[in-house]
Design a protein around this motif. Structure first.
Motif, PDB file in Angstrom:
ATOM      1  N   LEU B 153       0.840  -1.201   0.000  1.00  0.00           N
ATOM      2  CA  LEU B 153       0.000   0.000   0.000  1.00  0.00           C
ATOM      3  C   LEU B 153       0.872   1.246   0.000  1.00  0.00           C
ATOM      4  CD1 LEU B 153      -2.901  -0.668   2.537  1.00  0.00           C
ATOM      5  CD2 LEU B 153      -3.118  -0.156   0.135  1.00  0.00           C
ATOM      6  N   VAL B 154       1.858   1.262   0.907  1.00  0.00           N
ATOM      7  CA  VAL B 154       2.729   2.447   1.007  1.00  0.00           C
ATOM      8  C   VAL B 154       3.499   2.630  -0.296  1.00  0.00           C
ATOM      9  CG1 VAL B 154       4.711   3.425   2.220  1.00  0.00           C
ATOM     10  CG2 VAL B 154       2.925   2.254   3.503  1.00  0.00           C
ATOM     11  N   GLN B 155       3.912   1.515  -0.883  1.00  0.00           N
ATOM     12  CA  GLN B 155       4.713   1.591  -2.106  1.00  0.00           C
ATOM     13  C   GLN B 155       3.893   2.056  -3.323  1.00  0.00           C
ATOM     14  OE1 GLN B 155       8.058  -0.555  -2.621  1.00  0.00           O
ATOM     15  NE2 GLN B 155       8.275   0.810  -4.363  1.00  0.00           N
ATOM     16  N   PHE B 156       2.685   1.540  -3.450  1.00  0.00           N
ATOM     17  CA  PHE B 156       1.985   1.733  -4.727  1.00  0.00           C
ATOM     18  C   PHE B 156       0.814   2.713  -4.694  1.00  0.00           C
ATOM     19  CE2 PHE B 156       3.640  -2.732  -5.286  1.00  0.00           C
ATOM     20  CZ  PHE B 156       4.665  -2.353  -6.145  1.00  0.00           C
ATOM     21  N   ILE B 157       0.293   3.035  -3.522  1.00  0.00           N
ATOM     22  CA  ILE B 157      -0.898   3.893  -3.498  1.00  0.00           C
ATOM     23  C   ILE B 157      -0.499   5.365  -3.439  1.00  0.00           C
ATOM     24  CG2 ILE B 157      -2.821   4.550  -1.984  1.00  0.00           C
ATOM     25  CD1 ILE B 157      -3.557   1.741  -1.759  1.00  0.00           C
ATOM     26  N   ASP B 158      -1.173   6.158  -4.273  1.00  0.00           N
ATOM     27  CA  ASP B 158      -0.835   7.578  -4.357  1.00  0.00           C
ATOM     28  C   ASP B 158      -1.549   8.398  -3.293  1.00  0.00           C
ATOM     29  OD1 ASP B 158       0.824   7.179  -6.481  1.00  0.00           O
ATOM     30  OD2 ASP B 158      -0.767   7.429  -7.970  1.00  0.00           O
ATOM     31  N   SER B 159      -1.517   7.953  -2.071  1.00  0.00           N
ATOM     32  CA  SER B 159      -2.107   8.741  -0.989  1.00  0.00           C
ATOM     33  C   SER B 159      -1.317   8.425   0.279  1.00  0.00           C
ATOM     34  CB  SER B 159      -3.574   8.366  -0.786  1.00  0.00           C
ATOM     35  OG  SER B 159      -3.674   7.120  -0.131  1.00  0.00           O
ATOM     36  N   SER B 160      -1.518   9.248   1.299  1.00  0.00           N
ATOM     37  CA  SER B 160      -0.915   8.908   2.592  1.00  0.00           C
ATOM     38  C   SER B 160      -1.590   7.641   3.096  1.00  0.00           C
ATOM     39  CB  SER B 160      -1.159  10.039   3.584  1.00  0.00           C
ATOM     40  OG  SER B 160      -0.578  11.227   3.091  1.00  0.00           O
ATOM     41  N   VAL B 161      -0.857   6.839   3.873  1.00  0.00           N
ATOM     42  CA  VAL B 161      -1.432   5.584   4.369  1.00  0.00           C
ATOM     43  C   VAL B 161      -1.396   5.584   5.894  1.00  0.00           C
ATOM     44  CG1 VAL B 161      -1.203   3.065   4.408  1.00  0.00           C
ATOM     45  CG2 VAL B 161      -0.746   4.318   2.292  1.00  0.00           C
ATOM     46  N   PHE B 162      -2.552   5.392   6.490  1.00  0.00           N
ATOM     47  CA  PHE B 162      -2.666   5.376   7.946  1.00  0.00           C
ATOM     48  C   PHE B 162      -2.952   3.936   8.377  1.00  0.00           C
ATOM     49  CE2 PHE B 162      -4.379   8.308  11.550  1.00  0.00           C
ATOM     50  CZ  PHE B 162      -3.574   7.647  12.462  1.00  0.00           C
ATOM     51  N   VAL B 163      -1.975   3.303   9.048  1.00  0.00           N
ATOM     52  CA  VAL B 163      -2.168   1.925   9.511  1.00  0.00           C
ATOM     53  C   VAL B 163      -2.636   1.978  10.970  1.00  0.00           C
ATOM     54  CG1 VAL B 163      -1.076  -0.326   9.838  1.00  0.00           C
ATOM     55  CG2 VAL B 163      -0.320   1.162   7.970  1.00  0.00           C
ATOM     56  N   VAL B 164      -3.896   1.586  11.184  1.00  0.00           N
ATOM     57  CA  VAL B 164      -4.495   1.709  12.524  1.00  0.00           C
ATOM     58  C   VAL B 164      -4.242   0.430  13.312  1.00  0.00           C
ATOM     59  CG1 VAL B 164      -6.604   2.164  13.820  1.00  0.00           C
ATOM     60  CG2 VAL B 164      -6.258   3.216  11.581  1.00  0.00           C
ATOM     61  N   LYS B 165      -3.250   0.521  14.195  1.00  0.00           N
ATOM     62  CA  LYS B 165      -2.864  -0.670  14.961  1.00  0.00           C
ATOM     63  C   LYS B 165      -3.096  -0.383  16.427  1.00  0.00           C
ATOM     64  CE  LYS B 165       1.101  -2.400  13.250  1.00  0.00           C
ATOM     65  NZ  LYS B 165       2.545  -2.607  13.241  1.00  0.00           N
ATOM     66  N   ASN B 166      -3.730  -1.295  17.127  1.00  0.00           N
ATOM     67  CA  ASN B 166      -3.874  -1.201  18.595  1.00  0.00           C
ATOM     68  C   ASN B 166      -4.474   0.135  19.033  1.00  0.00           C
ATOM     69  OD1 ASN B 166      -3.608  -2.230  21.152  1.00  0.00           O
ATOM     70  ND2 ASN B 166      -1.511  -1.480  21.420  1.00  0.00           N
ATOM     71  N   TYR B 167      -5.519   0.596  18.351  1.00  0.00           N
ATOM     72  CA  TYR B 167      -6.135   1.891  18.677  1.00  0.00           C
ATOM     73  C   TYR B 167      -7.271   1.692  19.680  1.00  0.00           C
ATOM     74  CZ  TYR B 167      -8.928   6.116  18.156  1.00  0.00           C
ATOM     75  OH  TYR B 167      -9.637   7.249  18.415  1.00  0.00           O
ATOM     76  N   SER B 168      -7.306   2.555  20.678  1.00  0.00           N
ATOM     77  CA  SER B 168      -8.388   2.475  21.660  1.00  0.00           C
ATOM     78  C   SER B 168      -9.070   3.841  21.746  1.00  0.00           C
ATOM     79  CB  SER B 168      -7.815   2.082  23.015  1.00  0.00           C
ATOM     80  OG  SER B 168      -8.769   2.349  24.007  1.00  0.00           O
ATOM     81  N   VAL B 169     -10.406   3.827  21.736  1.00  0.00           N
ATOM     82  CA  VAL B 169     -11.184   5.071  21.725  1.00  0.00           C
ATOM     83  C   VAL B 169     -10.931   5.878  22.997  1.00  0.00           C
ATOM     84  CG1 VAL B 169     -13.534   5.962  21.456  1.00  0.00           C
ATOM     85  CG2 VAL B 169     -12.958   3.725  20.542  1.00  0.00           C
ATOM     86  N   ASN B 170     -10.729   5.191  24.114  1.00  0.00           N
ATOM     87  CA  ASN B 170     -10.658   5.888  25.405  1.00  0.00           C
ATOM     88  C   ASN B 170      -9.268   6.423  25.743  1.00  0.00           C
ATOM     89  OD1 ASN B 170     -13.354   5.151  25.752  1.00  0.00           O
ATOM     90  ND2 ASN B 170     -12.712   3.116  26.455  1.00  0.00           N
ATOM     91  N   LYS B 171      -8.289   6.088  24.933  1.00  0.00           N
ATOM     92  CA  LYS B 171      -6.928   6.495  25.259  1.00  0.00           C
ATOM     93  C   LYS B 171      -6.652   7.935  24.805  1.00  0.00           C
ATOM     94  CE  LYS B 171      -4.230   2.782  24.889  1.00  0.00           C
ATOM     95  NZ  LYS B 171      -3.470   1.831  24.083  1.00  0.00           N
TER      96      LYS B 171
END
Lengths: 469, 293
Positions: B153-171
């Motif tokens: 994705l990072v290599q081929f997609i013409d947009s910024s890439v946000f990888v959402v890992k271990n995200y918690s709403v309350n943090k």
């Protein structure tokens, strides 16, 4: 760094990442072409085997569209001197290819009529006394219909019925999940098992009949095939029922047949007439396969079925054109053409010779060992490569093993229909997988048991039942 | 600005959808929520298509629609969409567009801010096509699954890439911004300023002296970056950390960090075969990572 350089190299890399198997396949082929021809093989025969390997790799990994693989196969046969252009062209079209074309069109015409609602009524009427009986009925009806009309027709008709009864089931709980899997697998296994029953059950059956006629001058008609294959189908159905009940134990409390009954009530007079005509056409075509396949061939009769639907205005050409997989037709035609050249150039005889030499090194060398290897190889290859393409490419070798004994050719074709292991092996498996309710691991886990039992059933039937026919 | 949120399984995609919609809401940008269905073998693609049409005719949900329905319900529950009797999901219409793209239209739908779409095929190819056709600026995707997907994705997609890992709403999150003197780093700084302003997040600017760079030079970069944030009245701390760039940043990042990085300036061919520092950081960090382009 220059921006245009980045864009170009990025585009090339993306192409490579998507098409890497095409590059690898071509490089392997070029490497093999530069090796010296093996002893005992002519140059055209060696080249035909290289094309065979190339096609195997390209069809398995699908880096380029099927029509492109088909055209490449034809071009290479001529360019590499396997056969002259006229010979390649004449082997490109035969009754097996017409059957693939006709059965795909015929299937679309049947599915378009919406017969699933009426069929659901019938299944509930016959098997509606209990939910377990209903699932057994789904499996049996799927198998019977699939044996005559082919897998893709039946799965398209039966899946909506199956999904209707499980649509509100909570799959978070084990009992509900098992009920969903039991329903889907009952339809899938019924459809897959049914496809071995008659020649019209699958293109692979017709391809093998065609090869037997061409290479060994052995003729197998519709009824003769059924006598060999239908008992296997029936035993497999019983086994599959118990395998599924054992694998997916469920109370089936969540299956809602009542909700489904409401849906099936919505029919009108026009639809009734349409359905009556559809059934008459289907019965006419299946009867013709029984009675006239020697005279007209299975392909022409299948085409006549699609033609009748079109003439009576029950389906438009646009609908058929939109939904027919022309790429698959082209690919089958090209692989059948290659299969003919593999036989004509003597490549299949050479492979069989090497196979027999290999068998001679084994401590126990007998017909049974060569049968087992051939059947398991056909079954496994079909699971990773799809069944019809497998038969069109390795069918000549199966016949060459014992040209006068049809049990080898029949076993190879029937074992190729045991598409229980992978989701890519048959349209049924892929359609069930595409629902998102069945994983590849689940398919493989249940399929391994079913595949092994099916090979054993096939072996026992070929040893003890076929010899009496 | 346009955002693409790629979702897969239902519960699994909740953090991705939640964070994606928060970003979309604060930047007031249009959002596409995409479900990419399983790739179908060419042997069966027409058969599958006929069956799916049949399911639509029988008012049975075709595969993927249930995931989009779940996403729609999630948006309503979080009040990203106002629930009305007229825009119930039951009344959906599936519009077949080009290149395996299908758009879900709801009868009462009035806003063009949120699109629900379904695609079928190989995920990288489909998301690349989606970004190219609809000019998305950020692609947001979950951190699970095959790590190779994030690299591609990072290599081929013409947009910024946000990888959402271990995200918690309350943090309560803070931005961790590794900087150097590359162009990619400048873009990361701009993005971090926008994020910090929108969410009122604290920012930690870090730099690792590598190669021939002296500590003085690196401190100069840190100071210059801090000034850019100060101009926008954003609180920052700076830190110079030792060691290899990848390991020290991965070790420094905590669960409550959102790492914002610029894309590597390396040759694309080298990146494809040997990877890059931003990519290694994104793969090793156990927190959300945004790689800007």
């Amino acid at each position: 760094m220059n921006e245009s350089y980045k864009v170009i190299s990025s585009s090339i890399l993306f192409w490579f990442s998507q098409k890497k198997w095409f590059v690898y396949s071509v490089l392997i082929s070029i490497f093999l072409l530069n090796l010296s021809t093996p002893v005992g093989l002519t140059v055209p025969a060696y080249h035909s085997l290289i094309i065979l390997l190339l096609v195997f790799m390209l069809v398995t990994f699908e880096p380029i569209p099927f029509p492109a693989i088909a055209l490449l196969t034809l071009v290479l046969q001529v360019v590499l001197g396997v056969a002259p252009p006229d010979v390649v062209a004449s082997s490109f079209m035969n009754d097996a290819v017409l059957f693939v074309m006709g059965s795909l069109m015929f299937a679309i015409a049947i599915v378009h009529q919406g017969l699933d609602i009426r069929l659901a009524k019938l299944i509930i009427k016959i098997f509606g006394k209990s939910k377990r009986m209903f699932l057994a009925g789904l499996m049996t009806i799927s198998a019977i219909l699939s044996s005559f009309l082919g897998e893709h027709t039946v799965i398209a008709i039966m899946l909506p019925i199956g999904l209707s009864v499980i649509k509100n089931i909570d799959t978070q709980q084990a009992d509900g999940k098992n009920a969903v899997l039991l329903t889907l697998f009952s339809i899938a296994y019924g459809t897959i098992i049914g496809s071995i029953g008659t020649p019209s059950g699958g293109a692979r059956n017709v391809i093998m009949i065609n090869y037997l006629q061409e290479f060994s001058n052995v003729s197998i008609d519709y009824w003769k095939w059924m006598k060999h294959a239908y008992p296997i189908l029936m035993i497999q159905l019983v086994v599959a029922y118990f395998v599924l009940q054992f694998t997916f134990p469920s109370s089936l409390n969540n299956i809602k047949m009542r909700g489904f009954k409401k849906n099936v009530g919505k029919t009108d007079v026009k639809k009734n007439i349409n359905h009556l005509f559809s059934c008459l056409i289907i019965i006419g075509i299946v009867s013709s396969w029984f009675a006239f396949n020697d005279i007209y061939g299975l392909g022409i009769i299948a085409l006549a079925g699609a033609l009748t639907f079109m003439i009576f205005g029950m389906i438009s050409w646009e609908e058929i054109n939109k939904n027919t997989n022309w790429g698959v037709i082209l690919l089958f035609a090209a692989t059948i053409s290659l299969g003919f050249q593999i036989n004509e150039t003597g490549a299949s005889s050479w492979l069989v010779l090497k196979f027999n030499e290999l068998l001679a090194t084994l401590p126990s060398n007998s017909m049974n060992v060569s049968w087992s290897i051939m059947a398991v190889l056909s079954g496994l290859t079909a699971n990773f490569f799809t069944s019809s393409a497998t038969v069109s490419l390795i069918g000549p070798m199966a016949i060459e093993l014992h040209p006068t004994d049809i049990s080898f050719a029949l076993s190879s074709a029937i074992a190729s229909g045991f598409s229980f292991l992978t989701v890519i092996s048959s349209p049924t498996a892929m359609i069930i997988y595409s629902t998102g309710l069945v994983s590849t691991k689940m398919f493989f886990r249940v399929g391994t048991l079913m595949f092994s039992i099916s090979i054993i059933i096939l072996y026992l039937m070929s040893q003890f039942y076929w010899v009496k026919l | 600005m346009k955002i693409l949120i790629a979702i897969g399984g239902r519960e699994f995609s909740k953090p991705t959808l939640d964070l994606g919609m928060k970003i979309a809401n604060s930047f007031k940008c249009s959002t596409t929520i995409a479900y990419v269905g399983k790739k179908i073998s060419q042997f069966s693609e027409k058969d599958v298509s006929v069956v799916h049409q049949n399911l639509d005719d029988r008012e049975l949900y075709r595969p993927g629609i249930r995931t989009l329905e779940w996403a729609y319900d999630f948006l309503i529950s979080k009040k990203y969409i106002e629930e009305k009797d007229s825009n119930k999901f039951d009344d959906y219409l599936l519009v077949d567009e080009e290149n395996s793209r299908m758009k879900v239209l709801l009868k009462g739908q009035q806003s063009d801010k949120i699109d629900l779409i379904m695609r079928t095929g190989e995920i990288i190819e489909q998301l690349k096509d989606e970004v190219e056709t609809n000019k998305h600026d950020i692609t947001i995707i979950g951190g699970g699954g095959n790590k190779g997907i994030h690299q591609k994705l990072v290599q081929f997609i013409d947009s910024s890439v946000f990888v959402v890992k271990n995200y918690s709403v309350n943090k309560k999150y803070k931005i961790l911004l590794p900087v150097n003197d590359s162009m990619g780093s400048d873009m990361a700084i701009e993005t971090a300023i926008n994020f910090a302003k929108s969410y009122k997040l604290n920012v930690e600017i870090v730099s690792v002296p590598e190669g021939k760079k002296s500590i003085e030079e690196v401190e100069k970069i840190l100071k210059k970056t801090k000034e850019k944030f100060s101009k926008n009245r954003i609180k920052t701390t700076t830190k110079l950390i030792d060691g290899s760039a990848v390991d020290s940043i991965v070790n420094y990042a905590k669960d409550d960090s959102i790492v914002i990085l610029g894309v590597s300036p390396k040759n694309p061919i080298m990146k494809y075969f040997f990877g890059s520092k931003p990519l290694s950081i994104a793969q090793k960090c156990n927190c959300p990572v945004l790689i800007t382009k």
